[in-house]
Design a protein around this motif. Sequence first.
Motif: not given
Length: 443
Positions: A413-417, A180-182
């Motif tokens: 839960l984290p998902v990335g674009l 969940g970060i960049v």
Amino acid sequence: MLPDILTTRHLLRTGQTHPQAEIERAINAAQSASCQHVFLHRMFGEARAVASTPDIREKPLAGLAVSVKDLFDVAGQTTSAGSVALRDAPPAERDSVAIDRLRRAGAAFIGRTNMVEFAFSGVGINPHFGTPANACASDVPRIPGGSSSGAAISVATGAAFVGLGSDTGGSIRIPAALNGIVGFKNTARLVPTDGALPLSTTLDTVCALTRSVQDAIFVHELLAQRCVTRSPAPLSAYRLGVPSTLMLDGLDPTVSRAWQRTLTTLRKAGARIDELALSEINELQQIQATGGFSAAESYAWHHHLLERKSQVYDPRVAARIQRGATMSACDYIELQGARNRWIKRMDAAMQGFDAFLSPTVPMVAPPIADVAPGPERDDAFFRVNALLLRNTSVINMLDGCAVSLPCHAPDELPVGLMVWAGAMDDDPVLNIALQIEHLLQKQ
């Protein structure tokens, strides 16, 4: 939400905090249970000394905590790349280029972070030093993603503002998405790799994990020693493409839900998003059939060490490196030519689009227990590894650039674009990602 660098620098300038206080917060986080197995070597004393330096707050990084992936040379320290095979290697004589640039910018290096041995996996498992658990999972311990596993956890837990790492097939973007970060993978040539232990000299990229896109821009400018051209253009000024070939296959329910919700949000905000096949992506499997750059180039670096110490390698890593032993010089030269021709075909197919959108990875982080070391779990491990690398590795073969930013809801839960494009389109990608981040944070 943890404050980012630019927010904290404002607090420093206005006297609302000071570098010593920020370092102590970072050290407290680094010593917490959330950072178990994150640091292979702690540098708390050095970090405190930097934060106490007179006028440190006048430097760009102002004495804020930065973690170092264990494949970067730091003068006086042994670079072990997450392996016991290099335990007796001599200390580095000088800083790597990336470390030198961040040091001169006022970074307080808080420690060397755990990683996949020799950076050869996207899962994040390390059988030698333990596996850091995902920072966002509360049900069961889940994988951190790799290979920059400890770097990601250090940022996600507040132990560092920046996790210096590398990306050869997704090693920055995968752990960014799962935690969940960049994570920003710049065009490889923009940051020197000197002083970083190589996986693939063709594909390796020096880059970083951060808490926001604006921090990603800020850190990239330090690492690349260049200024990113900012654009005031609205999101509607860009034409965005969604490739349907491969990158949308088999999304798990959480990723699919977050992906569809994000596209709807962007379109409502005026984004022009068109789907296209981009079927050239399917050619990569055949192009890399003989093993790809990572196998060949890592074997060239490792073969002497393997002759002496193969028994102490992670067997999963050793097996992937050994694939390079069977690649002939002819195979390697043909691979280079095939890649160059493929990039030209991709560039032609991508004409008319400013950037492209894809899920960073097609799954949320699975439990560590499913892929932990052990031959009985090897099939599961390699299946998960292939899925995690599937989308991200396309950008490395393209010699492109990409940002992964969070797009999940608070109860997911984290998902990335992933926002991505070809070589040297870093600035439009960053500007688009900055606008998308701002839009998603308002939801």
